[in-house]
Design a protein around this motif. Structure first.
Motif, PDB file in Angstrom:
ATOM      1  N   ASN A  45       0.812  -1.224   0.000  1.00  0.00           N
ATOM      2  CA  ASN A  45       0.000   0.000   0.000  1.00  0.00           C
ATOM      3  C   ASN A  45       0.842   1.271   0.000  1.00  0.00           C
ATOM      4  O   ASN A  45       0.303   2.373   0.137  1.00  0.00           O
ATOM      5  CB  ASN A  45      -0.932   0.006   1.214  1.00  0.00           C
ATOM      6  CG  ASN A  45      -2.014  -1.058   1.087  1.00  0.00           C
ATOM      7  OD1 ASN A  45      -2.331  -1.496  -0.008  1.00  0.00           O
ATOM      8  ND2 ASN A  45      -2.568  -1.474   2.217  1.00  0.00           N
ATOM      9  N   GLY A  46       2.145   1.146  -0.106  1.00  0.00           N
ATOM     10  CA  GLY A  46       3.011   2.332  -0.089  1.00  0.00           C
ATOM     11  C   GLY A  46       3.006   3.032   1.254  1.00  0.00           C
ATOM     12  O   GLY A  46       3.170   4.249   1.343  1.00  0.00           O
ATOM     13  N   ALA A  47       2.840   2.265   2.307  1.00  0.00           N
ATOM     14  CA  ALA A  47       2.726   2.837   3.654  1.00  0.00           C
ATOM     15  C   ALA A  47       4.092   3.098   4.270  1.00  0.00           C
ATOM     16  O   ALA A  47       5.124   2.663   3.760  1.00  0.00           O
ATOM     17  CB  ALA A  47       1.934   1.878   4.543  1.00  0.00           C
ATOM     18  N   THR A  48       4.080   3.802   5.399  1.00  0.00           N
ATOM     19  CA  THR A  48       5.245   3.898   6.263  1.00  0.00           C
ATOM     20  C   THR A  48       5.000   2.937   7.420  1.00  0.00           C
ATOM     21  O   THR A  48       4.075   3.134   8.213  1.00  0.00           O
ATOM     22  CB  THR A  48       5.421   5.334   6.784  1.00  0.00           C
ATOM     23  OG1 THR A  48       5.653   6.187   5.669  1.00  0.00           O
ATOM     24  CG2 THR A  48       6.592   5.425   7.756  1.00  0.00           C
ATOM     25  N   THR A  49       5.810   1.888   7.486  1.00  0.00           N
ATOM     26  CA  THR A  49       5.600   0.844   8.486  1.00  0.00           C
ATOM     27  C   THR A  49       6.757   0.852   9.481  1.00  0.00           C
ATOM     28  O   THR A  49       7.920   0.956   9.093  1.00  0.00           O
ATOM     29  CB  THR A  49       5.420  -0.534   7.794  1.00  0.00           C
ATOM     30  OG1 THR A  49       5.221  -1.538   8.780  1.00  0.00           O
ATOM     31  CG2 THR A  49       6.602  -0.927   6.935  1.00  0.00           C
TER      32      THR A  49
END
Ligand code: 6R9
Length: 652
Positions: free
Chosen positions: A326-330
């Motif tokens: 999802n192109g997240a910052t994890t």
């Protein structure tokens, strides 16, 4: 005060920003079960397909011909979806925030661009060491960014990873390496947890003695506690930091069929050794990314933190694959909730402005027990949503999480799912679902739960029974690695034509699901799933032990503790020393998570005349509930029960 019957309606702010409101949930859910082809055909487009699929669903739960295929003629690559696809739009955005064990060590922020280079380099190192498409690679790494690089590198070249939790012993590691035949193992010099060092490379060396199949061990330098220059296995050990320099920073992603295997993850069942749960490429990633977006209501720019370890399925789907797709910052956290003290989680939340926080009930209970003073010095204002996973969350812990941690501002998503399910199956959606403390609430799109009675009837309306799922969803496991028959028998034979979860469950008047825990011989210790049979076989492998029976009992922090009944060999004498020795033995055989909490020496175990151990009785005694031991008349020797009650190990 517990609030088990109270309903928490969706707050307006949450409703406004969320992707799915109540109406959307209902109409999407209906479509997803009435027209799964259309629904999943549409949602499969959330990924980048090298060659689009023309078929969506081809699944059968029919015993014994169970077969599960999704998007079967589609072609894609998971690492391209999790990394390359984001380079143009978010190359400089942080993909992974790494928070180290020691708060004094600087955190790392790895951008999607950097992630791309690291994954490519790791992939090239694997290729240089002979890994080919379809090979299995065992990963035995701590919670460091390299674990994500290694996973994505395998996916990039079409290798199948099998992660072994870094808390497992050399013995357990060897068994898992052998079972899936990994010629390559990736490890680190040492891990670091709560200030303590974990000797990973040393464990690998021990494991190699029992796993001759291994040809290469790739060693990531982490603590520097071991000099890879001094290879203990010449010709086998590879120093990753050196190898990384010698390869190119780009690597073309392999074209993978949607049903090509992505990973194996061993998990405990009620019988035998751990099973290699096999997940494949397309359906898994569609499901992991879609659940991540909707369950956590993930929007661009959010900082998302799942505290699980990547050694478990939660780490696979909700630290790495779902968020990165999802192109997240994890955020990836190396440490433990209690180090340096019980404020650490909240300090990390403040430090990195975490918006979405996903943890396990056992951690919540431990932090609740440590006292509210650890919350006091922290703000937690960035938090918007809280999540729970791994075991039923008791209403007291739910209330504390809701009122104290989230200051009644943050909905809690109590997500029920399993290693086998690949992603979340029963859960609230924050903008759509009113909450009840302790209920996982309602099914996600495409998921059709049902409750069964002992005679195999489907129960309607409010009821309690065994939880099954009636039809396939894209994230479902496809088989047990190397043993499809065991897969069919384990999950589809109890209730023919249905997936049996192993969990008991209640459905209330509102149709909400309340998971009540396992109905098989699997116990859940601090959210770690364990087969009692595994602990038993570790105990009986000790030369002084003739027989052992293991059950769970209620434990304030861990959820369940491990209670062992041990019968010694003729002539052996019980003692506290032997108790310690057996505890140490089990830790070495399986790992510290399997450490027995209580060991009761028993001259005999309650058995039926056909020799079956009556676990029901052992469970009752371990629960300190011997008022109602049920019918003991079928026992071969009813007298053993008196001895067991007499000598029970009282709660510590
Ligand atoms: C994701 C994960 C699966 C077992 C499962 C159930 C228990 C997980 C739960 C829950 C109640 C929840 N479980 N989530 N019980 N409420 N929200 O934990 O996978 O390690 O395979 O364990 O955990 O008993 O069957 P896994």
């Amino acid at each position: 005060m517990t609030t088990a019957n109270k309903i928490y309606t969706v707050p307006d702010e949450v409703k406004q920003r969320s992707f799915i409101d109540k109406h959307a949930y209902q109409s999407m859910y209906q479509e997803s079960v009435e027209n799964p082809e259309g629904f999943w055909g549409e949602h499969g487009k959330r990924l980048h397909w090298i060659k689009p699929y023309s078929k969506v669903k081809n699944t059968s739960f029919e015993y014994p011909d169970v077969s599960i295929k999704w998007y079967e003629d589609g072609v894609l690559n998971v690492s391209q979806n999790c990394v390359d696809r984001h380079l143009e739009t978010r190359g400089d955005q942080t993909a992974i925030i790494w928070e180290p064990d020691d708060p004094e060590t600087p955190a790392k922020h790895i951008t999607y661009k950097q992630l791309h280079e690291e994954v490519c380099r790791f992939a090239n190192v694997l290729l240089a060491n002979g890994v080919k498409k379809g090979d299995t690679v065992t990963i035995y790494l701590p919670m460091i960014p390299e674990v994500a690089y290694a996973m994505l590198a395998c996916a990039r070249i079409g290798a199948v990873h099998s992660i072994v939790f870094a808390g497992f012993s050399a013995e357990s590691l060897a068994g898992r390496i052998e079972d899936c035949g990994s010629k390559v193992v990736i490890t680190a010099d040492e891990g670091l947890r709560g200030g303590k060092r974990v000797s990973l490379k040393k464990n690998v060396d021990t494991a190699l003695k029992h796993a001759p199949v291994v040809e290469k061990v790739i060693i990531v330098r982490h603590t520097g506690g071991l000099d890879p220059e001094m290879a203990s296995n010449p010709g086998i050990d590879v120093d990753y930091s050196r190898a990384r320099e010698e390869v190119a920073p780009t690597c073309a992603p392999e074209e993978m069929n949607a049903e090509d295997p992505l990973f194996i993850l061993y998990t405990s069942g009620s019988t035998g050794k751990p099973k290699g749960v096999l997940h494949t490429t397309g359906g898994y990633l569609v499901y992991a990314s879609m659940t991540h977006q909707y369950v956590f209501d993930y929007h661009d720019g959010d900082v998302y933190w799942c505290t699980a370890d990547v050694g478990w399925v939660t780490g696979h789907s909700y630290i790495v694959y779902g968020p990165l797709a999802n192109g997240a910052t994890t955020l990836m956290f190396e440490g433990v909730p209690s180090y340096p003290d019980a404020a650490r989680f909240w300090q990390v939340v403040d430090k990195h402005d975490v918006n979405i926080f996903y943890t396990a009930p056992t951690a919540i209970r431990a932090l609740m027990g440590a006292g509210d003073k650890f919350l006091d010095g922290t703000s937690r204002k960035s938090l918007r949503l809280l999540g729970s996973v791994g075991e039923p969350i008791n209403p007291e812990a739910w209330d504390w999480y809701y009122e104290k941690v989230g200051e009644e501002r943050c909905p809690i998503v109590d997500t029920w799912w399993q290693t086998e399910t690949g992603g979340i199956l029963i859960t609230p959606l924050p903008g759509a679902t009113d909450l009840k403390a302790g209920s996982a609430t309602l099914p996600f799109f495409g998921v059709q739960p049902a409750l069964m009675d002992a005679d195999g009837n489907v129960l309607d309306g409010p009821a309690s029974g065994n939880l099954v799922i009636l039809d396939s969803w894209p994230g479902q496991m496809r088989t047990i690695f190397g043993d499809h028959e065991r897969f069919v028998e384990t999950y589809f034979s109890a209730y023919k034509g249905k997936y049996f979860t192993g969990d008991g469950c209640r459905r209330d008047d509102d149709g909400y699901y309340w998971i009540t825990g396992r109905v098989d011989d699997v116990i859940n210790v601090s959210g770690h799933r364990m087969g009692t049979a595994e602990v038993e076989s570790a105990l009986v492998s000790h030369p002084k032990v003739s027989e052992a029976a293991v059950v769970g009992y209620p434990h304030d922090i861990k959820g369940q503790g491990i209670y062992c009944y041990v019968t010694l060999m003729e002539g052996e004498v019980s003692s506290d020393e032997l108790r310690l020795e057996l505890r140490k033995w089990v830790r070495e055989e399986i790992g510290p998570i399997a450490s027995p909490d209580k060991i009761q020496f028993a001259p005999g175990l309650p058995k039926t005349r056909s020799g079956k151990i009556m676990r029901r009785i052992l469970r009752k005694i371990a629960e300190d509930d011997f008022s109602n031991l049920g019918d003991t008349s079928t026992l071969a020797d009813p007298g053993v029960v008196d001895d067991l009650v007499e000598n029970r190990q009282h709660k510590a």
